[in-house]
Design a protein around this motif. Sequence first.
Motif, PDB file in Angstrom:
ATOM      1  N   GLU A 299       0.836  -1.250  -0.429  1.00  0.00           N
ATOM      2  CA  GLU A 299       0.545  -0.101   0.040  1.00  0.00           C
ATOM      3  C   GLU A 299       0.685   1.370   0.080  1.00  0.00           C
ATOM      4  N   ALA A 300       1.979   1.304   0.651  1.00  0.00           N
ATOM      5  CA  ALA A 300       2.609   2.817   0.871  1.00  0.00           C
ATOM      6  C   ALA A 300       3.372   3.038  -0.671  1.00  0.00           C
ATOM      7  N   ALA A 301       4.197   1.899  -1.158  1.00  0.00           N
ATOM      8  CA  ALA A 301       4.287   1.799  -2.734  1.00  0.00           C
ATOM      9  C   ALA A 301       3.642   2.383  -3.328  1.00  0.00           C
ATOM     10  N   TRP A 302       2.311   1.702  -3.054  1.00  0.00           N
ATOM     11  CA  TRP A 302       1.474   1.707  -4.476  1.00  0.00           C
ATOM     12  C   TRP A 302       1.284   3.943  -4.027  1.00  0.00           C
ATOM     13  N   LEU A 303       0.751   4.102  -2.921  1.00  0.00           N
ATOM     14  CA  LEU A 303       0.614   5.685  -2.929  1.00  0.00           C
ATOM     15  C   LEU A 303       1.541   6.445  -3.192  1.00  0.00           C
ATOM     16  N   GLU A 304       2.637   6.053  -2.412  1.00  0.00           N
ATOM     17  CA  GLU A 304       4.348   7.127  -3.138  1.00  0.00           C
ATOM     18  C   GLU A 304       3.975   7.018  -4.560  1.00  0.00           C
ATOM     19  N   ALA A 305       4.148   6.030  -5.609  1.00  0.00           N
ATOM     20  CA  ALA A 305       3.238   6.206  -7.295  1.00  0.00           C
ATOM     21  C   ALA A 305       2.297   6.697  -7.751  1.00  0.00           C
ATOM     22  N   ILE A 306       1.600   6.681  -6.841  1.00  0.00           N
ATOM     23  CA  ILE A 306       0.552   7.388  -7.312  1.00  0.00           C
ATOM     24  C   ILE A 306       1.018   8.726  -7.150  1.00  0.00           C
ATOM     25  N   GLY A 307       1.301   9.748  -5.855  1.00  0.00           N
ATOM     26  CA  GLY A 307       2.213  10.262  -5.950  1.00  0.00           C
ATOM     27  C   GLY A 307       2.355  11.436  -6.711  1.00  0.00           C
ATOM     28  N   VAL A 308       3.198  10.591  -7.453  1.00  0.00           N
ATOM     29  CA  VAL A 308       4.341  10.754  -7.945  1.00  0.00           C
ATOM     30  C   VAL A 308       3.836  10.897  -9.292  1.00  0.00           C
ATOM     31  N   LEU A 309       2.694  10.229  -9.534  1.00  0.00           N
ATOM     32  CA  LEU A 309       1.607  10.382 -11.315  1.00  0.00           C
ATOM     33  C   LEU A 309       0.961  11.669 -10.704  1.00  0.00           C
ATOM     34  N   GLU A 310       0.603  11.761 -10.129  1.00  0.00           N
ATOM     35  CA  GLU A 310      -0.347  13.141  -9.765  1.00  0.00           C
ATOM     36  C   GLU A 310      -0.332  14.191  -9.555  1.00  0.00           C
ATOM     37  N   TYR A 311       1.546  14.615  -8.919  1.00  0.00           N
ATOM     38  CA  TYR A 311       2.149  15.511  -9.246  1.00  0.00           C
ATOM     39  C   TYR A 311       2.629  15.905 -10.997  1.00  0.00           C
ATOM     40  N   PHE A 312       3.390  14.655 -11.177  1.00  0.00           N
ATOM     41  CA  PHE A 312       3.053  14.915 -13.160  1.00  0.00           C
ATOM     42  C   PHE A 312       2.195  15.816 -13.122  1.00  0.00           C
ATOM     43  N   LEU A 313       1.322  14.935 -13.255  1.00  0.00           N
ATOM     44  CA  LEU A 313       0.022  14.882 -14.207  1.00  0.00           C
ATOM     45  C   LEU A 313      -0.201  16.875 -14.531  1.00  0.00           C
ATOM     46  N   GLY A 314      -0.108  16.949 -12.282  1.00  0.00           N
ATOM     47  CA  GLY A 314      -0.290  17.846 -11.930  1.00  0.00           C
ATOM     48  C   GLY A 314       0.742  19.101 -12.396  1.00  0.00           C
ATOM     49  N   SER A 315       1.164  19.265 -12.799  1.00  0.00           N
ATOM     50  CA  SER A 315       2.623  20.208 -13.535  1.00  0.00           C
ATOM     51  C   SER A 315       2.744  20.600 -14.440  1.00  0.00           C
ATOM     52  N   ILE A 316       1.726  19.729 -15.766  1.00  0.00           N
ATOM     53  CA  ILE A 316       2.078  19.051 -17.031  1.00  0.00           C
ATOM     54  C   ILE A 316       0.867  21.967 -17.673  1.00  0.00           C
ATOM     55  N   PRO A 317       1.379  21.975 -18.378  1.00  0.00           N
ATOM     56  CA  PRO A 317       1.284  23.362 -18.467  1.00  0.00           C
ATOM     57  C   PRO A 317       0.155  22.651 -19.128  1.00  0.00           C
ATOM     58  N   ARG A 318      -1.467  24.254 -19.178  1.00  0.00           N
ATOM     59  CA  ARG A 318      -2.027  24.316 -20.241  1.00  0.00           C
ATOM     60  C   ARG A 318      -1.554  24.817 -21.991  1.00  0.00           C
ATOM     61  N   GLU A 319      -2.025  24.146 -23.004  1.00  0.00           N
ATOM     62  CA  GLU A 319      -1.446  24.970 -23.876  1.00  0.00           C
ATOM     63  C   GLU A 319      -2.260  24.782 -24.993  1.00  0.00           C
ATOM     64  N   HIS A 320      -3.137  24.355 -24.934  1.00  0.00           N
ATOM     65  CA  HIS A 320      -4.465  24.832 -26.062  1.00  0.00           C
ATOM     66  C   HIS A 320      -5.520  25.739 -25.283  1.00  0.00           C
ATOM     67  N   ASN A 321      -6.283  25.961 -26.289  1.00  0.00           N
ATOM     68  CA  ASN A 321      -7.959  26.352 -26.200  1.00  0.00           C
ATOM     69  C   ASN A 321      -8.658  25.796 -25.769  1.00  0.00           C
TER      70      ASN A 321
END
Length: 102
Positions: A74-96
Amino acid sequence: MEFSVNSVSAIADARNYFPLFFHFDRMLNEGEFSGKVAFDWELQPVTFIDANANGFTCSVTVNTHYSKEKEEAEAAWLEAIGVLEYFLGSIPREHNDLIFGQ
């Protein structure tokens, strides 16, 4: 976890998801991510009815490696989900031509 690029035109071409996969993989390697998990990326067809848009979404399945203890997995899964969430949240908006948040 399933997500889409927030753009009617961008979801129409599945190739737009490859840079996300590539940069996520680079981030894991450069950040020395050592979680005992596998990230499985898969493209899937989608129709956004309200936006009148067809294209693709991306599903990322996170599988933990074998663990003797449930808490370790569970700890490994939660850490992985956190990393994925961080990455996806950091993608800049490029389209209108947004699907969501218009």
